[in-house]
Design an enzyme around this catalytic site. Sequence first.
Site, short mmCIF file in Angstrom:
data_model
loop_
_atom_site.label_atom_id
_atom_site.label_comp_id
_atom_site.label_asym_id
_atom_site.label_seq_id
_atom_site.Cartn_x
_atom_site.Cartn_y
_atom_site.Cartn_z
N HIS A 27 0.85 -1.20 0.00
CA HIS A 27 0.00 0.00 0.00
C HIS A 27 0.88 1.24 0.00
O HIS A 27 1.31 1.72 1.05
CB HIS A 27 -0.92 -0.02 1.24
CG HIS A 27 -1.90 1.12 1.30
ND1 HIS A 27 -3.01 1.08 2.12
CD2 HIS A 27 -1.93 2.32 0.69
CE1 HIS A 27 -3.67 2.22 2.00
NE2 HIS A 27 -3.04 3.00 1.13
N HIS A 29 1.17 4.93 -2.59
CA HIS A 29 0.75 5.67 -3.79
C HIS A 29 2.01 6.29 -4.36
O HIS A 29 2.67 7.08 -3.67
CB HIS A 29 -0.25 6.76 -3.41
CG HIS A 29 -1.47 6.21 -2.71
ND1 HIS A 29 -2.67 6.02 -3.35
CD2 HIS A 29 -1.64 5.79 -1.42
CE1 HIS A 29 -3.54 5.52 -2.49
NE2 HIS A 29 -2.94 5.37 -1.31
N HIS A 207 -9.54 1.05 -0.94
CA HIS A 207 -9.45 1.72 0.35
C HIS A 207 -10.83 1.64 1.00
O HIS A 207 -11.84 1.98 0.37
CB HIS A 207 -9.08 3.19 0.18
CG HIS A 207 -7.64 3.45 -0.13
ND1 HIS A 207 -6.97 2.84 -1.15
CD2 HIS A 207 -6.73 4.27 0.48
CE1 HIS A 207 -5.71 3.28 -1.17
NE2 HIS A 207 -5.54 4.14 -0.18
N GLU A 210 -10.75 3.62 6.30
CA GLU A 210 -9.65 4.51 6.72
C GLU A 210 -10.28 5.57 7.64
O GLU A 210 -9.99 5.61 8.83
CB GLU A 210 -9.00 5.16 5.50
CG GLU A 210 -7.87 6.13 5.85
CD GLU A 210 -7.25 6.84 4.63
OE1 GLU A 210 -7.86 6.79 3.53
OE2 GLU A 210 -6.16 7.44 4.78
N ASP A 288 1.99 4.14 2.61
CA ASP A 288 0.92 4.97 2.02
C ASP A 288 1.50 6.10 1.16
O ASP A 288 1.57 5.94 -0.07
CB ASP A 288 0.01 5.51 3.12
CG ASP A 288 -1.40 5.84 2.63
OD1 ASP A 288 -1.71 5.57 1.47
OD2 ASP A 288 -2.20 6.35 3.44
N ASP A 289 1.86 7.22 1.76
CA ASP A 289 2.40 8.37 1.01
C ASP A 289 3.65 8.84 1.75
O ASP A 289 3.62 9.86 2.46
CB ASP A 289 1.34 9.48 0.95
CG ASP A 289 0.08 9.02 0.25
OD1 ASP A 289 0.10 8.93 -0.99
OD2 ASP A 289 -0.90 8.72 0.94
N1 ADE Z 1 -4.58 8.80 -2.02
C1 ADE Z 1 -3.32 8.89 -1.58
N2 ADE Z 1 -3.28 8.56 -0.28
C2 ADE Z 1 -4.52 8.24 0.10
C3 ADE Z 1 -5.10 7.79 1.31
N3 ADE Z 1 -4.40 7.62 2.43
N4 ADE Z 1 -6.44 7.57 1.33
C4 ADE Z 1 -7.16 7.75 0.23
N5 ADE Z 1 -6.66 8.15 -0.93
C5 ADE Z 1 -5.35 8.39 -1.01
ZN ZN Z 2 -3.66 4.85 0.54
#
Ligand code: ADE
Ligand code: ZN
Length: 348
Positions: A27, A29, A207, A210, A288-289
Amino acid sequence: MSTNNIPHVAPERLPELLKAIPKAELHMHIEGSLEPELIFALAQRNGVSIPYASVEELRKAYAFTNLQTFLDIYYAGASVLLQEQDFYDMAWAYLERAATDNVVHTEMFFDPQTHTARGVPVKTVIDGLHRACVDAKDQLGVSAALILCFLRHLSEEEAFAVLEESLPYRDKFIGVGLDSSEVGHPPEKFARVFARCRELGLHLVAHAGEEGPPAYVWSALDVLKVERIDHGVQSSKDPALMARLAKDRVPLTVCPLSNLKLCVFPDLKQHNIRTLLDAGLVATINSDDPAYFGGYMNENWLQTFAATGLDARHAWQLAANSFEGSFIDASTRKVYMDRLDQAFAQFA
Ligand code: ADE
Ligand code: ZN
């Protein structure tokens, strides 16, 4: 090896072990790996203006209160990506970084609609990302695959349109996902496009849970028929859902530092990763990011273990879960599981 017979590891050696063990990232992006330095370099290369005077000023803006406050900045950051080489450079930077964290396999999300909306063809996006995946295997020994995400704040019709534009490059991505603003955009909004992707033999993830309620996890499973749930941390509010996820061994791709930075949990100590693992769920740790949330893969592992008191048995389980939950074939999975056990043996 299993959690019953892993060698004893002294607690002071745990951080070293966490860094050394081979793991899969399920996971992340790829647009969320764009570091401020690269955003500025690409802005200059492409003549794109961004509303921040410096790298420091941009980094200072990374103070989020929820998912939407993050997404607004994340989509603005992605606006510097125009050429195939930009997508390559972004993915290559992440893959090199992942290799240093002993990520041996990664399944990377990308958001084509963020780019097609600015006139960038899907071909440009996929070609650049895929070329980096090929080079990662050859030059870093990291296997990397791509998952195309539909933006859930847009319509299902728009999801169908980007799927159509992407199908000529079907061999360069392994599945589809669903991301962006969760609350108010339940999985069932995308029932038809996911059914079509299922017919096409694509892997399906979404997703869910969350920020959204357990009901969104149920509909991702039962309406979209996904194979994995991204995040899913809200599932712990629903015992029947927890039982279902455990029984069907549905992987959850949990992202602790993301949850912290987006205020899903007030404190990492209160993160529910341990509850998920103890309930027998196939939970995994992911970044994630990473450019926005203050840590790549190992930083997520290290901070989560330090805050929640997870031990070496949990580390083995999390790495094993990452390989079980990945879309690799059985023989590759066996190779990675053997490497995992070898890494533990070195710490006995
Ligand atoms: N796009 C990038 N990061 C995300 C996240 N944590 N939740 C939903 N969309 C995303
Ligand atoms: Zn995500």
